[in-house]
Design a protein around this motif. Sequence first.
Motif, PDB file in Angstrom:
ATOM      1  N   ARG A 122       0.833  -1.213   0.000  1.00 23.47           N
ATOM      2  CA  ARG A 122       0.000   0.000   0.000  1.00 23.47           C
ATOM      3  C   ARG A 122       0.866   1.262   0.000  1.00 23.47           C
ATOM      4  NH1 ARG A 122      -2.394   2.267   4.603  1.00 23.47           N
ATOM      5  NH2 ARG A 122      -2.075   0.311   5.699  1.00 23.47           N
ATOM      6  N   MET A 123       1.932   1.259   0.810  1.00 24.63           N
ATOM      7  CA  MET A 123       2.826   2.430   0.867  1.00 24.63           C
ATOM      8  C   MET A 123       3.498   2.674  -0.485  1.00 24.63           C
ATOM      9  SD  MET A 123       2.667   4.049   3.709  1.00 24.63           S
ATOM     10  CE  MET A 123       4.162   5.004   3.860  1.00 24.63           C
ATOM     11  N   TYR A 124       3.840   1.610  -1.173  1.00 25.98           N
ATOM     12  CA  TYR A 124       4.478   1.764  -2.486  1.00 25.98           C
ATOM     13  C   TYR A 124       3.484   2.308  -3.514  1.00 25.98           C
ATOM     14  CZ  TYR A 124       7.022   0.807  -6.744  1.00 25.98           C
ATOM     15  OH  TYR A 124       7.653   0.952  -7.967  1.00 25.98           O
ATOM     16  N   GLU A 125       2.261   1.741  -3.508  1.00 21.58           N
ATOM     17  CA  GLU A 125       1.256   2.171  -4.490  1.00 21.58           C
ATOM     18  C   GLU A 125       0.762   3.593  -4.226  1.00 21.58           C
ATOM     19  OE1 GLU A 125      -1.736  -0.852  -4.269  1.00 21.58           O
ATOM     20  OE2 GLU A 125      -0.481  -2.333  -5.300  1.00 21.58           O
ATOM     21  N   ASP A 126       0.559   3.942  -2.953  1.00 21.55           N
ATOM     22  CA  ASP A 126      -0.002   5.256  -2.620  1.00 21.55           C
ATOM     23  C   ASP A 126       1.034   6.376  -2.595  1.00 21.55           C
ATOM     24  OD1 ASP A 126      -2.327   3.846  -2.349  1.00 21.55           O
ATOM     25  OD2 ASP A 126      -2.477   4.053  -0.173  1.00 21.55           O
ATOM     26  N   ASN A 127       2.233   6.075  -2.094  1.00 18.02           N
ATOM     27  CA  ASN A 127       3.229   7.127  -1.861  1.00 18.02           C
ATOM     28  C   ASN A 127       4.531   6.932  -2.637  1.00 18.02           C
ATOM     29  OD1 ASN A 127       1.379   8.050   0.061  1.00 18.02           O
ATOM     30  ND2 ASN A 127       2.380   6.930   1.710  1.00 18.02           N
ATOM     31  N   GLY A 128       4.679   5.791  -3.284  1.00 22.73           N
ATOM     32  CA  GLY A 128       5.943   5.499  -3.972  1.00 22.73           C
ATOM     33  C   GLY A 128       7.074   5.192  -3.002  1.00 22.73           C
ATOM     34  N   LEU A 129       6.735   4.925  -1.734  1.00 21.50           N
ATOM     35  CA  LEU A 129       7.763   4.659  -0.721  1.00 21.50           C
ATOM     36  C   LEU A 129       8.104   3.172  -0.676  1.00 21.50           C
ATOM     37  CD1 LEU A 129       9.521   5.700   1.655  1.00 21.50           C
ATOM     38  CD2 LEU A 129       7.591   5.182   3.156  1.00 21.50           C
ATOM     39  N   VAL A 130       9.388   2.865  -0.783  1.00 18.58           N
ATOM     40  CA  VAL A 130       9.850   1.488  -0.652  1.00 18.58           C
ATOM     41  C   VAL A 130      10.224   1.275   0.813  1.00 18.58           C
ATOM     42  CG1 VAL A 130      11.574  -0.206  -1.354  1.00 18.58           C
ATOM     43  CG2 VAL A 130      10.710   1.458  -3.016  1.00 18.58           C
ATOM     44  N   VAL A 131       9.383   0.540   1.523  1.00 21.61           N
ATOM     45  CA  VAL A 131       9.631   0.247   2.933  1.00 21.61           C
ATOM     46  C   VAL A 131      10.618  -0.908   3.015  1.00 21.61           C
ATOM     47  CG1 VAL A 131       8.589  -0.512   5.107  1.00 21.61           C
ATOM     48  CG2 VAL A 131       7.319   1.028   3.595  1.00 21.61           C
ATOM     49  N   GLN A 132      11.672  -0.722   3.790  1.00 21.09           N
ATOM     50  CA  GLN A 132      12.688  -1.765   3.948  1.00 21.09           C
ATOM     51  C   GLN A 132      12.353  -2.622   5.167  1.00 21.09           C
ATOM     52  OE1 GLN A 132      16.467   0.265   4.281  1.00 21.09           O
ATOM     53  NE2 GLN A 132      15.858   1.746   2.738  1.00 21.09           N
ATOM     54  N   VAL A 133      12.504  -3.937   5.015  1.00 25.28           N
ATOM     55  CA  VAL A 133      12.258  -4.863   6.120  1.00 25.28           C
ATOM     56  C   VAL A 133      13.541  -5.625   6.383  1.00 25.28           C
ATOM     57  CG1 VAL A 133      10.920  -6.844   6.910  1.00 25.28           C
ATOM     58  CG2 VAL A 133       9.811  -5.063   5.564  1.00 25.28           C
ATOM     59  N   CYS A 134      13.956  -5.663   7.655  1.00 26.65           N
ATOM     60  CA  CYS A 134      15.191  -6.347   8.041  1.00 26.65           C
ATOM     61  C   CYS A 134      14.897  -7.355   9.152  1.00 26.65           C
ATOM     62  CB  CYS A 134      16.217  -5.354   8.586  1.00 26.65           C
ATOM     63  SG  CYS A 134      16.628  -4.036   7.459  1.00 26.65           S
TER      64      CYS A 134
END
Length: 200
Positions: A122-134
């Motif tokens: 959702r964050m990528y589609e709505d805001n173009g933000l690539v959330v990183q998961v570690c």
Amino acid sequence: MRRQKGTEDREHGRKSWFMRLTEFFYKRSTAQEDLGEAKEEAAYPRENPYLHKLRGILEQILSRYQLSYREFRPLLIDTDTPPESMLDEDQVEIVLEQISQDLNFLRIVTDRPVYFEEYIQRMYEDNGLVVQVCPRGGEYLTDVNVILDMEQKGECPLKHMREDMLYIPVYKREWRQVENMGNLDISIPIGYNTVIVKGV
């Protein structure tokens, strides 16, 4: 024969006495362990009454440290006590929903990456933000300026931090109300210090 029976009775009496004494000390040590666990549980606040006001609080904290929300580069350490029931509200979800708007960076440290897949999409589609998961235990502090720690029992990562980072423990240290000049303010731990923010 009578002597042998008397000896057996004394042996049985000794064993019985020894068993009773052992049982007494076992029960006592178990009770002390239970008490110790209860104290340990009580040492970690299970709630943060200001969680639903976190966005306004964060904005005040960032302003205090001369950071704009656009410069806010948080690392979110996922909870170590996820909800027991599907009906319970997930505290991490409450935080993510508040901080997501206008966010330019987000890294999440977690043992449950699948849980965040929908949010990440959702964050990528709505805001173009690539959330990183570690995964936990990896190197994840580069490019971060704020750590939002949602754990209740884990170690504080202060020893791995740089001076320019803000560490905000959401549960490990208590957030308190402070009455100051007629205003209801909130005392919030930031690393080794505390910051007073105006009631939101």
